[in-house]
Write a protein that holds these residues in place. Sequence first.
Motif, PDB file in Angstrom:
ATOM      1  N   VAL A 262      60.233  38.211  53.926  1.00 22.38           N
ATOM      2  CA  VAL A 262      59.742  37.866  52.589  1.00 22.38           C
ATOM      3  C   VAL A 262      58.267  38.265  52.538  1.00 22.38           C
ATOM      4  O   VAL A 262      57.457  37.834  53.369  1.00 22.38           O
ATOM      5  N   HIS A 263      57.927  39.124  51.566  1.00 17.56           N
ATOM      6  CA  HIS A 263      56.533  39.530  51.339  1.00 17.56           C
ATOM      7  C   HIS A 263      55.941  38.663  50.226  1.00 17.56           C
ATOM      8  O   HIS A 263      56.647  38.255  49.300  1.00 17.56           O
ATOM      9  N   PHE A 264      54.631  38.456  50.292  1.00 17.59           N
ATOM     10  CA  PHE A 264      53.952  37.625  49.284  1.00 17.59           C
ATOM     11  C   PHE A 264      52.774  38.376  48.687  1.00 17.59           C
ATOM     12  O   PHE A 264      52.125  39.193  49.356  1.00 17.59           O
ATOM     13  N   GLN A 265      52.501  38.072  47.443  1.00 16.38           N
ATOM     14  CA  GLN A 265      51.257  38.485  46.813  1.00 16.38           C
ATOM     15  C   GLN A 265      50.873  37.449  45.756  1.00 16.38           C
ATOM     16  O   GLN A 265      51.729  36.770  45.192  1.00 16.38           O
ATOM     17  N   VAL A 266      49.579  37.345  45.540  1.00 16.00           N
ATOM     18  CA  VAL A 266      49.051  36.403  44.540  1.00 16.00           C
ATOM     19  C   VAL A 266      48.264  37.204  43.522  1.00 16.00           C
ATOM     20  O   VAL A 266      47.416  38.040  43.890  1.00 16.00           O
ATOM     21  N   GLU A 267      48.538  36.964  42.259  1.00 21.78           N
ATOM     22  CA  GLU A 267      47.828  37.635  41.170  1.00 21.78           C
ATOM     23  C   GLU A 267      46.891  36.643  40.484  1.00 21.78           C
ATOM     24  O   GLU A 267      47.258  35.495  40.228  1.00 21.78           O
ATOM     25  N   ALA A 268      45.674  37.134  40.195  1.00 20.01           N
ATOM     26  CA  ALA A 268      44.679  36.340  39.463  1.00 20.01           C
ATOM     27  C   ALA A 268      44.337  37.076  38.179  1.00 20.01           C
ATOM     28  O   ALA A 268      43.851  38.212  38.205  1.00 20.01           O
ATOM     29  N   GLU A 269      44.593  36.425  37.051  1.00 22.50           N
ATOM     30  CA  GLU A 269      44.330  37.059  35.757  1.00 22.50           C
ATOM     31  C   GLU A 269      42.870  36.878  35.361  1.00 22.50           C
ATOM     32  O   GLU A 269      42.285  35.797  35.522  1.00 22.50           O
ATOM     33  N   VAL A 270      42.282  37.941  34.807  1.00 22.77           N
ATOM     34  CA  VAL A 270      40.912  37.878  34.286  1.00 22.77           C
ATOM     35  C   VAL A 270      40.975  37.297  32.874  1.00 22.77           C
ATOM     36  O   VAL A 270      41.642  37.855  31.989  1.00 22.77           O
ATOM     37  N   THR A 271      40.297  36.212  32.650  1.00 20.80           N
ATOM     38  CA  THR A 271      40.296  35.541  31.341  1.00 20.80           C
ATOM     39  C   THR A 271      38.866  35.369  30.846  1.00 20.80           C
ATOM     40  O   THR A 271      37.894  35.601  31.590  1.00 20.80           O
ATOM     41  N   ASP A 272      38.738  34.936  29.587  1.00 23.31           N
ATOM     42  CA  ASP A 272      37.393  34.705  29.053  1.00 23.31           C
ATOM     43  C   ASP A 272      36.716  33.508  29.712  1.00 23.31           C
ATOM     44  O   ASP A 272      35.503  33.333  29.614  1.00 23.31           O
ATOM     45  N   ALA A 273      37.482  32.667  30.399  1.00 21.63           N
ATOM     46  CA  ALA A 273      36.906  31.500  31.068  1.00 21.63           C
ATOM     47  C   ALA A 273      36.413  31.812  32.474  1.00 21.63           C
ATOM     48  O   ALA A 273      35.581  31.084  33.019  1.00 21.63           O
ATOM     49  N   CYS A 303      33.727  40.840  31.715  1.00 15.72           N
ATOM     50  CA  CYS A 303      34.597  40.423  30.612  1.00 15.72           C
ATOM     51  C   CYS A 303      35.260  41.589  29.886  1.00 15.72           C
ATOM     52  O   CYS A 303      36.142  41.367  29.043  1.00 15.72           O
ATOM     53  N   GLU A 304      34.881  42.821  30.183  1.00 15.09           N
ATOM     54  CA  GLU A 304      35.597  43.959  29.611  1.00 15.09           C
ATOM     55  C   GLU A 304      37.001  44.076  30.200  1.00 15.09           C
ATOM     56  O   GLU A 304      37.866  44.732  29.626  1.00 15.09           O
ATOM     57  N   GLY A 305      37.214  43.392  31.336  1.00 13.20           N
ATOM     58  CA  GLY A 305      38.512  43.483  31.993  1.00 13.20           C
ATOM     59  C   GLY A 305      39.430  42.306  31.694  1.00 13.20           C
ATOM     60  O   GLY A 305      40.403  42.088  32.434  1.00 13.20           O
ATOM     61  N   ILE A 306      39.166  41.556  30.617  1.00 14.57           N
ATOM     62  CA  ILE A 306      40.017  40.415  30.272  1.00 14.57           C
ATOM     63  C   ILE A 306      41.455  40.898  30.057  1.00 14.57           C
ATOM     64  O   ILE A 306      41.704  41.874  29.345  1.00 14.57           O
ATOM     65  N   GLY A 307      42.389  40.233  30.694  1.00 12.95           N
ATOM     66  CA  GLY A 307      43.789  40.617  30.620  1.00 12.95           C
ATOM     67  C   GLY A 307      44.264  41.370  31.843  1.00 12.95           C
ATOM     68  O   GLY A 307      45.479  41.521  32.049  1.00 12.95           O
ATOM     69  N   ASP A 308      43.328  41.868  32.658  1.00 11.19           N
ATOM     70  CA  ASP A 308      43.700  42.558  33.899  1.00 11.19           C
ATOM     71  C   ASP A 308      44.004  41.534  34.988  1.00 11.19           C
ATOM     72  O   ASP A 308      43.753  40.316  34.834  1.00 11.19           O
ATOM     73  N   PHE A 309      44.524  42.014  36.119  1.00  5.75           N
ATOM     74  CA  PHE A 309      44.884  41.134  37.231  1.00  5.75           C
ATOM     75  C   PHE A 309      44.287  41.654  38.533  1.00  5.75           C
ATOM     76  O   PHE A 309      44.247  42.863  38.775  1.00  5.75           O
ATOM     77  N   LEU A 310      43.821  40.711  39.356  1.00  4.36           N
ATOM     78  CA  LEU A 310      43.475  41.011  40.736  1.00  4.36           C
ATOM     79  C   LEU A 310      44.680  40.668  41.596  1.00  4.36           C
ATOM     80  O   LEU A 310      45.287  39.602  41.428  1.00  4.36           O
ATOM     81  N   VAL A 311      45.045  41.559  42.526  1.00 10.12           N
ATOM     82  CA  VAL A 311      46.216  41.343  43.365  1.00 10.12           C
ATOM     83  C   VAL A 311      45.768  41.099  44.803  1.00 10.12           C
ATOM     84  O   VAL A 311      45.057  41.926  45.390  1.00 10.12           O
TER      85      VAL A 311
END
Length: 324
Positions: A262-273, A303-311
């Motif tokens: 089982v492989h894992f990854q965590v995504e973090a979304e860029v938000t205005d907060a 903040c130009e990257g709002i909606g993108d994800f860090l993996v």
Amino acid sequence: MSKARRYITAGGTLACALGIGYFMQAGAQSPAQNATAIPGPALEAPVEITQIELTSAGAVPPMTAPEPVALPATPVTLAVAQDVPLTDTLPEEEIAPSFACDYIMEARAQAAAMVEVTLSAPCQPNTNFTLHHNGMMFTAVTDDQGESTLTIPALAEAAVFIAAFEDGEGAISTATMDTLALYDRFVVQWRGGEVLHLHAFEYGAEFGGSGHVWANASEDMTRALKGEGGFLTSLGEPNLDQGLRAEVYTFPTGAMLQDGVVHFQVEAEVTDANCSRDFEAQSIATGAEGLVVQDIVLAMPDCEGIGDFLVLKNLFNDLKIASN
């Protein structure tokens, strides 16, 4: 004394003085002066008065003072109320009625090493509280009756659960988890909104395919009980901007019938907060190595990257399964 009043007093004194002077001057004139000042005929001859008899009223004796009233022969007895002797026991103060608020929490072991936690806090309706368990924590909310029922993945065999309200009140409960050794668990936790997502890719699954377990395809404990795969549990109130959140992936390592990874990854979304700032989180893993906790600090894009994800692909080690 005011100035106006002084003026009134002085004027009155002057008028009185003038009047007194006039009468004193008039009274100082002699009888002769008065006589010559009155014109008229000559005075008549004086009248002779004879046979004068002196009379007087009879003497009136003084009024006799009233005789004193005799006291009654029987003496008067003064009566007073009897004193009530004091006792050593004072009357008890009446206790004012109060609204009792008992905090009751129970933890019951369930299948797949899950725990049903029920909380009753009648004084805390519709109130946030933090549920603590073995380093994991998340925010929950009571209902209109001050009650809450939660299903929580256990992270320890001797599981302790603590409900803490912001005013310092709370409750505690425990449960014994005999089957926990059959399961591995992976936790990510953070504060505020839908920011982090834990993804598990079982047996080489592709994103969105069969065996990809995450928040939008969470599966359930039935799958784990059958030895078919894992499931995801989301914890925390999603509508609270600053609430504590957690996602827990459970895999039945001790009950699987198939070898694999089982492989894992965590995504973090860029938000205005969180854009253009550091974002803090934490990971917890259970298994053969015991409890492993890591603090996470992510430097989020601007903040130009709002909606993108860090993996994050290396937050958890791959889980290798050997069939039983």
